[in-house]
Write a protein that holds these residues in place. Structure first.
Motif, PDB file in Angstrom:
ATOM      1  N   ASN A  11      -8.954  -3.206  -9.210  1.00 45.32           N
ATOM      2  CA  ASN A  11      -7.496  -3.086  -9.186  1.00 45.32           C
ATOM      3  C   ASN A  11      -6.896  -3.973  -8.093  1.00 45.32           C
ATOM      4  OD1 ASN A  11      -7.373  -1.216 -11.314  1.00 45.32           O
ATOM      5  ND2 ASN A  11      -7.650   0.515  -9.917  1.00 45.32           N
ATOM      6  N   ALA A  12      -7.519  -3.966  -6.905  1.00 45.67           N
ATOM      7  CA  ALA A  12      -7.037  -4.822  -5.830  1.00 45.67           C
ATOM      8  C   ALA A  12      -7.210  -6.291  -6.179  1.00 45.67           C
ATOM      9  CB  ALA A  12      -7.754  -4.491  -4.523  1.00 45.67           C
ATOM     10  N   LEU A  13      -8.326  -6.637  -6.818  1.00 45.77           N
ATOM     11  CA  LEU A  13      -8.543  -8.013  -7.246  1.00 45.77           C
ATOM     12  C   LEU A  13      -7.488  -8.439  -8.257  1.00 45.77           C
ATOM     13  CD1 LEU A  13     -10.220 -10.605  -7.327  1.00 45.77           C
ATOM     14  CD2 LEU A  13     -11.690  -9.513  -9.039  1.00 45.77           C
ATOM     15  N   ALA A  14      -7.176  -7.571  -9.210  1.00 46.43           N
ATOM     16  CA  ALA A  14      -6.147  -7.889 -10.196  1.00 46.43           C
ATOM     17  C   ALA A  14      -4.789  -8.059  -9.534  1.00 46.43           C
ATOM     18  CB  ALA A  14      -6.089  -6.793 -11.262  1.00 46.43           C
ATOM     19  N   ALA A  15      -4.474  -7.201  -8.551  1.00 56.02           N
ATOM     20  CA  ALA A  15      -3.201  -7.315  -7.833  1.00 56.02           C
ATOM     21  C   ALA A  15      -3.130  -8.615  -7.051  1.00 56.02           C
ATOM     22  CB  ALA A  15      -3.016  -6.120  -6.902  1.00 56.02           C
ATOM     23  N   PHE A  16      -4.246  -8.984  -6.402  1.00 53.17           N
ATOM     24  CA  PHE A  16      -4.275 -10.224  -5.630  1.00 53.17           C
ATOM     25  C   PHE A  16      -4.040 -11.434  -6.540  1.00 53.17           C
ATOM     26  CE2 PHE A  16      -6.817 -13.711  -3.634  1.00 53.17           C
ATOM     27  CZ  PHE A  16      -6.032 -13.877  -2.500  1.00 53.17           C
ATOM     28  N   LYS A  17      -4.642 -11.430  -7.706  1.00 52.79           N
ATOM     29  CA  LYS A  17      -4.467 -12.545  -8.641  1.00 52.79           C
ATOM     30  C   LYS A  17      -3.060 -12.556  -9.237  1.00 52.79           C
ATOM     31  CE  LYS A  17      -8.027 -13.177 -11.437  1.00 52.79           C
ATOM     32  NZ  LYS A  17      -9.192 -12.851 -12.327  1.00 52.79           N
ATOM     33  N   ARG A  18      -2.517 -11.371  -9.513  1.00 50.71           N
ATOM     34  CA  ARG A  18      -1.196 -11.269 -10.139  1.00 50.71           C
ATOM     35  C   ARG A  18      -0.060 -11.515  -9.141  1.00 50.71           C
ATOM     36  NH1 ARG A  18      -1.437  -6.123 -11.279  1.00 50.71           N
ATOM     37  NH2 ARG A  18      -0.261  -5.525  -9.414  1.00 50.71           N
ATOM     38  N   ASP A  19      -0.141 -10.839  -7.997  1.00 51.30           N
ATOM     39  CA  ASP A  19       0.966 -10.827  -7.036  1.00 51.30           C
ATOM     40  C   ASP A  19       0.786 -11.796  -5.876  1.00 51.30           C
ATOM     41  OD1 ASP A  19       2.166  -8.749  -8.501  1.00 51.30           O
ATOM     42  OD2 ASP A  19       1.110  -7.209  -7.343  1.00 51.30           O
ATOM     43  N   GLY A  20      -0.439 -12.258  -5.674  1.00 48.20           N
ATOM     44  CA  GLY A  20      -0.718 -13.093  -4.512  1.00 48.20           C
ATOM     45  C   GLY A  20      -0.967 -12.307  -3.253  1.00 48.20           C
ATOM     46  N   ALA A  21      -1.078 -10.982  -3.367  1.00 42.82           N
ATOM     47  CA  ALA A  21      -1.304 -10.117  -2.205  1.00 42.82           C
ATOM     48  C   ALA A  21      -1.770  -8.752  -2.677  1.00 42.82           C
ATOM     49  CB  ALA A  21      -0.037  -9.982  -1.365  1.00 42.82           C
ATOM     50  N   ALA A  22      -2.465  -8.043  -1.783  1.00 46.99           N
ATOM     51  CA  ALA A  22      -2.889  -6.663  -2.036  1.00 46.99           C
ATOM     52  C   ALA A  22      -3.191  -6.019  -0.693  1.00 46.99           C
ATOM     53  CB  ALA A  22      -4.115  -6.610  -2.941  1.00 46.99           C
ATOM     54  N   CYS A  23      -3.176  -4.689  -0.663  1.00 42.02           N
ATOM     55  CA  CYS A  23      -3.496  -3.954   0.555  1.00 42.02           C
ATOM     56  C   CYS A  23      -4.848  -3.282   0.382  1.00 42.02           C
ATOM     57  CB  CYS A  23      -2.422  -2.915   0.870  1.00 42.02           C
ATOM     58  SG  CYS A  23      -2.668  -2.072   2.452  1.00 42.02           S
ATOM     59  N   LEU A  24      -5.756  -3.531   1.323  1.00 43.83           N
ATOM     60  CA  LEU A  24      -7.087  -2.921   1.335  1.00 43.83           C
ATOM     61  C   LEU A  24      -7.109  -1.863   2.426  1.00 43.83           C
ATOM     62  CD1 LEU A  24      -9.290  -6.157   1.118  1.00 43.83           C
ATOM     63  CD2 LEU A  24      -8.189  -4.899  -0.749  1.00 43.83           C
ATOM     64  N   ARG A  25      -7.396  -0.639   2.060  1.00 46.24           N
ATOM     65  CA  ARG A  25      -7.336   0.473   3.007  1.00 46.24           C
ATOM     66  C   ARG A  25      -8.671   0.668   3.734  1.00 46.24           C
ATOM     67  NH1 ARG A  25      -2.000   1.321   3.888  1.00 46.24           N
ATOM     68  NH2 ARG A  25      -0.869   1.614   1.922  1.00 46.24           N
ATOM     69  N   GLY A  26      -8.597   0.673   5.053  1.00 42.84           N
ATOM     70  CA  GLY A  26      -9.727   1.069   5.878  1.00 42.84           C
ATOM     71  C   GLY A  26     -10.869   0.089   5.988  1.00 42.84           C
ATOM     72  N   MET A 196       1.012   0.838   7.061  1.00 41.43           N
ATOM     73  CA  MET A 196      -0.408   0.594   7.298  1.00 41.43           C
ATOM     74  C   MET A 196      -0.892   1.329   8.537  1.00 41.43           C
ATOM     75  SD  MET A 196      -0.375  -3.521   6.524  1.00 41.43           S
ATOM     76  CE  MET A 196      -2.172  -3.711   6.640  1.00 41.43           C
ATOM     77  N   GLU A 197      -2.180   1.669   8.510  1.00 39.50           N
ATOM     78  CA  GLU A 197      -2.862   2.273   9.642  1.00 39.50           C
ATOM     79  C   GLU A 197      -3.899   1.283  10.177  1.00 39.50           C
ATOM     80  OE1 GLU A 197      -2.168   5.143  11.078  1.00 39.50           O
ATOM     81  OE2 GLU A 197      -0.555   5.536   9.624  1.00 39.50           O
ATOM     82  N   PRO A 198      -4.295   1.433  11.442  1.00 38.16           N
ATOM     83  CA  PRO A 198      -5.365   0.575  11.958  1.00 38.16           C
ATOM     84  C   PRO A 198      -6.605   0.654  11.075  1.00 38.16           C
ATOM     85  CG  PRO A 198      -4.323   1.789  13.749  1.00 38.16           C
ATOM     86  CD  PRO A 198      -3.744   2.335  12.472  1.00 38.16           C
ATOM     87  N   GLY A 199      -7.142  -0.501  10.724  1.00 41.08           N
ATOM     88  CA  GLY A 199      -8.264  -0.572   9.795  1.00 41.08           C
ATOM     89  C   GLY A 199      -7.871  -1.080   8.430  1.00 41.08           C
ATOM     90  N   ASP A 200      -6.592  -0.921   8.061  1.00 41.78           N
ATOM     91  CA  ASP A 200      -6.097  -1.489   6.808  1.00 41.78           C
ATOM     92  C   ASP A 200      -5.909  -2.996   6.962  1.00 41.78           C
ATOM     93  OD1 ASP A 200      -5.962   1.138   5.953  1.00 41.78           O
ATOM     94  OD2 ASP A 200      -3.772   1.279   6.124  1.00 41.78           O
ATOM     95  N   ALA A 201      -5.846  -3.691   5.837  1.00 47.36           N
ATOM     96  CA  ALA A 201      -5.570  -5.128   5.852  1.00 47.36           C
ATOM     97  C   ALA A 201      -4.789  -5.496   4.598  1.00 47.36           C
ATOM     98  CB  ALA A 201      -6.861  -5.933   5.915  1.00 47.36           C
ATOM     99  N   VAL A 202      -3.807  -6.367   4.770  1.00 53.77           N
ATOM    100  CA  VAL A 202      -3.173  -7.010   3.627  1.00 53.77           C
ATOM    101  C   VAL A 202      -3.840  -8.358   3.435  1.00 53.77           C
ATOM    102  CG1 VAL A 202      -1.064  -8.075   2.731  1.00 53.77           C
ATOM    103  CG2 VAL A 202      -0.951  -5.842   3.824  1.00 53.77           C
ATOM    104  N   ILE A 203      -4.251  -8.643   2.214  1.00 53.87           N
ATOM    105  CA  ILE A 203      -4.780  -9.958   1.874  1.00 53.87           C
ATOM    106  C   ILE A 203      -3.707 -10.711   1.101  1.00 53.87           C
ATOM    107  CG2 ILE A 203      -7.216  -9.344   1.920  1.00 53.87           C
ATOM    108  CD1 ILE A 203      -7.107  -9.008  -1.143  1.00 53.87           C
TER     109      ILE A 203
END
Length: 277
Positions: A11-26, A196-203
């Protein structure tokens, strides 16, 4: 393991390809103390490219610095030992992940200055579609979080690069850029942002248009960004001195970035060598 989950997050991979960004938790939860120590060291001992992007007399402060990983061991440790490289390869859909540079962005409490809407790629001396940045806060962020314009990585023209301190034209050239958008006033643009919380990342893709509000919170907002490139990225010339500039790099258009300056971290060198022989 949060990073293992992210590796399999279609799902995150699809969002990254579709939107150009995604949030990865932790995904960097185990690395926050190391990253925070590196940021602290960087702010106490800035590098040659460091700046404060808030003009004298304005409230707060916006510390900005990059390309310090060779002298700050906490940054080097994060680059070479954290999950960043293999996550980068996975989300870029690249066989390799080559490290470009790190970037520290610290907004002090009460900083009104926003990060302007921009995309990164015109500032860089690279071209290619396999690119990724990790925006990693070590403090909880709400209003001062990263904001991106969904799908902007597929726009035909890049946003004109400007100097953040005064919004002047970065290159002063007639290159075919478009003006910075105002997505808060344009109902046709979709803004994505995450608490976001510490440990999260936006790609996000280097072509993705992004920005951030000022920091009106009572605490600082400390961020480390890690920038990576993949298999199809090559050196490209720009109309002037790039950011980062990397003087004396000696590369020519069409060349892959030199590995002694920009290390290939994924796959690990032993497996990379075995595939190459």
């Amino acid at each position: 393991m949060a990073d293992s989950m992210a590796m399999n997050d279609e799902n995150a991979l699809a969002a990254f390809k579709r939107d150009g960004a995604a949030c990865l938790r932790g995904v960097f939860a185990d690395w926050i103390h190391v990253i925070a120590e590196g940021i602290e060291r960087n702010t106490r001992d800035p590098g040659p490219f460091a700046s404060n992007l808030v003009n004298s007399g304005q409230p707060g402060g916006f510390f900005d610095d990059y390309c310090n990983w060779p002298r700050i061991p906490q940054f080097a440790q994060t680059v070479f030992e954290s999950p960043a490289a293999r996550l980068a390869a996975f989300y870029m859909e690249s066989e390799s992940a080559q490290f470009f540079h790190e970037h520290v962005l610290v907004k002090e409490p009460g900083t009104q200055k926003p990060t302007p809407w921009h995309c990164d790629i015109p500032y860089y001396f690279i071209d290619g579609s396999q690119t990724i940045s990790f925006w990693i806060p070590v403090d909880p962020v709400k209003e001062s979080t990263l904001r991106v314009i969904a799908g902007s990585h597929r726009w035909d023209r890049w946003v004109r690069p400007v100097r953040w301190i005064d919004s002047s034209d970065f290159y002063g050239s007639d290159a075919d850029y478009q003006p910075a958008p105002d997505p808060d006033r344009d109902p046709g643009m979709k803004i994505l942002e995450w608490q976001m919380e510490p440990g999260d990342a936006v790609i996000f893709d280097y072509r993705t248009v992004h920005g951030a509000r000022g920091n009106h919170a009572a605490t600082g907002r400390r961020v480390l960004s890690l920038r990576w490139v993949g298999d199809d990225v090559r050196y490209a010339e720009r109309p002037g001195r790039t950011s980062p500039p990397y003087p004396g790099h000696g590369m020519v258009p069409g060349q892959r970035l030199r590995e002694d300056w920009f290390p290939v971290v994924w796959p690990p060198r032993s497996s990379f060598d075995s595939k190459s022989t």
